[in-house]
Design a protein around this motif. Structure first.
Motif, PDB file in Angstrom:
ATOM      1  N   PRO A   1      30.876  24.656  91.514  1.00  0.00           N
ATOM      2  CA  PRO A   1      29.915  25.717  91.103  1.00  0.00           C
ATOM      3  C   PRO A   1      29.858  25.918  89.610  1.00  0.00           C
ATOM      4  CG  PRO A   1      31.071  25.990  92.941  1.00  0.00           C
ATOM      5  CD  PRO A   1      31.849  24.964  92.618  1.00  0.00           C
ATOM      6  N   ALA A   2      28.748  25.994  89.129  1.00  0.00           N
ATOM      7  CA  ALA A   2      28.437  26.351  87.608  1.00  0.00           C
ATOM      8  C   ALA A   2      29.370  27.446  87.271  1.00  0.00           C
ATOM      9  CB  ALA A   2      27.098  26.360  87.017  1.00  0.00           C
ATOM     10  N   ASP A   3      29.342  28.417  87.968  1.00  0.00           N
ATOM     11  CA  ASP A   3      30.044  29.599  87.278  1.00  0.00           C
ATOM     12  C   ASP A   3      31.735  29.399  87.452  1.00  0.00           C
ATOM     13  OD1 ASP A   3      30.439  29.777  90.107  1.00  0.00           O
ATOM     14  OD2 ASP A   3      30.178  31.657  90.511  1.00  0.00           O
ATOM     15  N   VAL A   4      32.023  28.682  88.269  1.00  0.00           N
ATOM     16  CA  VAL A   4      33.639  28.276  88.318  1.00  0.00           C
ATOM     17  C   VAL A   4      33.840  27.479  87.073  1.00  0.00           C
ATOM     18  CG1 VAL A   4      35.354  26.898  89.492  1.00  0.00           C
ATOM     19  CG2 VAL A   4      33.836  28.238  90.888  1.00  0.00           C
ATOM     20  N   LEU A   5      33.038  26.491  86.711  1.00  0.00           N
ATOM     21  CA  LEU A   5      33.408  25.881  85.616  1.00  0.00           C
ATOM     22  C   LEU A   5      33.104  26.566  84.171  1.00  0.00           C
ATOM     23  CD1 LEU A   5      31.486  22.338  86.056  1.00  0.00           C
ATOM     24  CD2 LEU A   5      34.024  22.727  86.213  1.00  0.00           C
TER      25      LEU A   5
ATOM     26  N   VAL B   1      32.336  18.401  80.111  1.00  0.00           N
ATOM     27  CA  VAL B   1      31.804  18.370  81.563  1.00  0.00           C
ATOM     28  C   VAL B   1      30.974  17.114  81.568  1.00  0.00           C
ATOM     29  CG1 VAL B   1      30.339  19.546  83.401  1.00  0.00           C
ATOM     30  CG2 VAL B   1      31.789  21.056  81.961  1.00  0.00           C
ATOM     31  N   ASP B   2      31.556  16.361  82.429  1.00  0.00           N
ATOM     32  CA  ASP B   2      30.906  15.026  82.567  1.00  0.00           C
ATOM     33  C   ASP B   2      29.683  15.185  83.711  1.00  0.00           C
ATOM     34  OD1 ASP B   2      30.073  12.398  82.967  1.00  0.00           O
ATOM     35  OD2 ASP B   2      32.108  11.639  83.684  1.00  0.00           O
ATOM     36  N   GLU B   3      28.607  15.169  83.336  1.00  0.00           N
ATOM     37  CA  GLU B   3      27.458  15.160  84.306  1.00  0.00           C
ATOM     38  C   GLU B   3      26.894  13.799  84.431  1.00  0.00           C
ATOM     39  OE1 GLU B   3      26.390  20.028  83.898  1.00  0.00           O
ATOM     40  OE2 GLU B   3      24.887  18.651  83.675  1.00  0.00           O
TER      41      GLU B   3
ATOM     42  N   GLU C   1      19.347  19.231  90.292  1.00  0.00           N
ATOM     43  CA  GLU C   1      20.470  19.261  89.348  1.00  0.00           C
ATOM     44  C   GLU C   1      21.054  20.781  89.343  1.00  0.00           C
ATOM     45  OE1 GLU C   1      19.487  18.193  85.459  1.00  0.00           O
ATOM     46  OE2 GLU C   1      18.631  16.196  86.044  1.00  0.00           O
ATOM     47  N   ARG C   2      21.260  21.187  90.713  1.00  0.00           N
ATOM     48  CA  ARG C   2      22.140  22.646  90.878  1.00  0.00           C
ATOM     49  C   ARG C   2      23.533  22.400  90.160  1.00  0.00           C
ATOM     50  NH1 ARG C   2      22.033  19.961  95.874  1.00  0.00           N
ATOM     51  NH2 ARG C   2      24.429  20.141  96.734  1.00  0.00           N
ATOM     52  N   GLU C   3      23.955  23.652  89.726  1.00  0.00           N
ATOM     53  CA  GLU C   3      24.938  23.572  89.291  1.00  0.00           C
ATOM     54  C   GLU C   3      25.434  23.020  87.831  1.00  0.00           C
ATOM     55  OE1 GLU C   3      26.562  25.835  90.806  1.00  0.00           O
ATOM     56  OE2 GLU C   3      25.817  25.889  92.883  1.00  0.00           O
ATOM     57  N   ALA C   4      23.892  22.399  87.224  1.00  0.00           N
ATOM     58  CA  ALA C   4      24.374  21.830  85.909  1.00  0.00           C
ATOM     59  C   ALA C   4      24.496  23.102  84.930  1.00  0.00           C
ATOM     60  CB  ALA C   4      23.161  21.133  85.562  1.00  0.00           C
ATOM     61  N   LEU C   5      25.117  22.198  83.912  1.00  0.00           N
ATOM     62  CA  LEU C   5      25.451  23.240  82.419  1.00  0.00           C
ATOM     63  C   LEU C   5      24.806  22.562  81.523  1.00  0.00           C
ATOM     64  CD1 LEU C   5      29.236  24.012  82.814  1.00  0.00           C
ATOM     65  CD2 LEU C   5      27.437  25.341  83.400  1.00  0.00           C
TER      66      LEU C   5
ATOM     67  N   LEU D   1      28.078  29.313  76.342  1.00  0.00           N
ATOM     68  CA  LEU D   1      29.596  29.019  76.558  1.00  0.00           C
ATOM     69  C   LEU D   1      30.115  28.312  75.229  1.00  0.00           C
ATOM     70  CD1 LEU D   1      29.405  27.526  80.242  1.00  0.00           C
ATOM     71  CD2 LEU D   1      29.691  29.955  79.683  1.00  0.00           C
ATOM     72  N   PRO D   2      31.038  29.135  74.738  1.00  0.00           N
ATOM     73  CA  PRO D   2      31.813  28.496  73.695  1.00  0.00           C
ATOM     74  C   PRO D   2      32.806  27.109  73.887  1.00  0.00           C
ATOM     75  CG  PRO D   2      33.176  30.345  74.652  1.00  0.00           C
ATOM     76  CD  PRO D   2      31.753  30.376  75.301  1.00  0.00           C
ATOM     77  N   GLY D   3      32.517  26.214  73.185  1.00  0.00           N
ATOM     78  CA  GLY D   3      33.136  25.122  73.314  1.00  0.00           C
ATOM     79  C   GLY D   3      32.923  24.116  74.301  1.00  0.00           C
ATOM     80  N   LEU D   4      31.398  24.210  74.469  1.00  0.00           N
ATOM     81  CA  LEU D   4      31.051  23.489  75.964  1.00  0.00           C
ATOM     82  C   LEU D   4      30.468  22.249  75.276  1.00  0.00           C
ATOM     83  CD1 LEU D   4      30.213  23.037  78.929  1.00  0.00           C
ATOM     84  CD2 LEU D   4      28.003  24.053  78.514  1.00  0.00           C
ATOM     85  N   VAL D   5      30.704  21.109  75.845  1.00  0.00           N
ATOM     86  CA  VAL D   5      30.349  19.611  75.707  1.00  0.00           C
ATOM     87  C   VAL D   5      29.682  18.860  77.201  1.00  0.00           C
ATOM     88  CG1 VAL D   5      30.721  17.446  74.884  1.00  0.00           C
ATOM     89  CG2 VAL D   5      31.681  19.401  73.668  1.00  0.00           C
TER      90      VAL D   5
END
Length: 366
Positions: free
Chosen positions: A171-175, A187-189, A198-202, A208-212
């Motif tokens: 789940p996106a909220d868990v990540l 996060v390797d999508e 593409e549900r749960e995609a970031l 979100l700080p530091g998200l790649v």
């Protein structure tokens, strides 16, 4: 001194640690040199690709090969596809290059990789001199991620979604709970475009700080030989990764493919393919459920299925003699020799595979 009446019992030697997984083994090794003699269930590239229209776009780019590659149009197309400014996009020679760039450019004291997952991120980090920690998810709870399992002081965390090879969609909220200032969350999508909606995609998130986020165009569009992917991150991270790249890292044909695959028509085609993959995966899971000795990881969300089968190594070898290549699981940290990964194919191929598997298992019992 009284005579001894028995020999002293020596302490048992310590058990040998299990062999370290081969992080450089990938599914293409299962079919390399087969020259088309094997039905490929080991590689997660969609069959029947690239489509004719994409081949034509790539072929048209060959007339520009005398000029150095210019990635501006492709970068704009990818940015528009995700609703982002171009400063948050970096085009790469496949997602694999992005792992190398991150390992070289991101300063991390305690990098952690969540396993089982694609092994190249850990291999790249180790090659760059990092000591890599592992968070091993448990098969008993379906390889689900608990953010509390990730060490608080981990300043670089790598996780796949949906994860290769488990096919688990976190789940996106868990990540999102893993993101924090001072930490790079990768996060390797690579397989997210094979998930309906593409549900749960970031990808596209900027809060979100530091998200790649890493994306690949090689799986859905059959471009593994062309090498094209991209990074979505904050502008400072993108700039740091770009400085670690060689000049002109993405060829003109790959840039043409990136631009074409980001267009609305291509996105609609990918969405339709994701729906078909989901239906074909359901058929594969149903056929596997008929074998009492097989346990699959479910629910599965990617274009592949992970299964556990006693003696899987021998089964894999026997399937090969019947014309089917499947992906071994013991090269993924957290798995072992009883695991196999199967790519989702059309129903007819799945039915042929199930018949071959039935023969193999019958022979094993006799």
């Amino acid at each position: 001194m009284p005579a001894r009446t028995g020999s002293a019992r020596l302490p048992a030697p310590p058990a040998a640690p299990p062999p370290e997984p081969d992080l450089r083994h990938h599914g293409d090794a299962e079919v390399r040199g087969a020259d088309g003699a094997l039905t490929d269930l080991a590689v997660n590239v969609r069959t029947g690709t690239p489509p004719a229209w994409l081949k034509a776009r790539i072929a048209a780019s060959l007339d520009t090969l005398a000029a150095y590659p210019d990635g501006r149009a492709a970068r704009r197309a990818v940015a528009a596809r995700h609703g982002l400014p171009v400063e948050r996009v970096l085009l790469t020679s496949g997602a694999a290059e992005a792992f190398v760039l991150l390992a070289r450019a991101v300063r991390a004291r305690r990098p952690v990789v969540v396993h089982p997952q694609f092994t190249e991120p850990e291999a790249a980090l180790r090659d760059a001199g990092h000591e890599v920690g592992r968070v091993l998810l448990d098969a008993r709870d379906g390889f689900r991620l608990d953010p509390a399992a990730v060490p608080e002081d981990a300043d670089l965390v790598v996780v796949g979604n949906p994860t290769n090879p488990t096919s688990v969609l976190h789940p996106a909220d868990v990540l999102a709970r893993l993101a924090r200032p001072g930490r790079t969350l990768v996060v390797d999508e690579a397989f997210m475009d094979a998930v309906p909606g593409e549900r749960e995609a970031l990808a596209g998130r900027t809060d979100l700080p530091g998200l790649v986020v890493l994306r690949s165009l090689t799986k859905t569009w059959g471009l593994a030989g062309l090498r094209i992917g991209y990074v979505l991150a904050d502008p400072d991270t993108v700039a740091a990764l770009e400085r670690a790249q060689p000049l002109w890292p993405v060829s003109s044909p790959a840039l043409a493919a990136a631009e074409a695959c980001s267009a609305p028509g291509a996105l609609a085609e990918a969405a339709a393919a994701a729906g078909q993959i989901a239906a074909d995966r359901d058929h594969l899971l149903a056929r596997l459920a008929a074998f009492g000795q097989i346990r699959t990881v479910a629910p599965a969300a990617g274009p592949f299925v992970l299964l556990r089968l006693p003696g899987a190594d021998e089964v894999r070898a026997a399937l090969r003699t019947r014309g089917f290549a499947v992906r071994r699981g013991d090269t993924f940290p957290g798995l072992g020799p009883d695991w196999l990964r199967l790519a989702v194919r059309d129903r007819a191929t799945t039915d042929r595979f199930a018949a071959a598997l039935d023969d193999v298992l019958d022979e094993a019992l006799t």
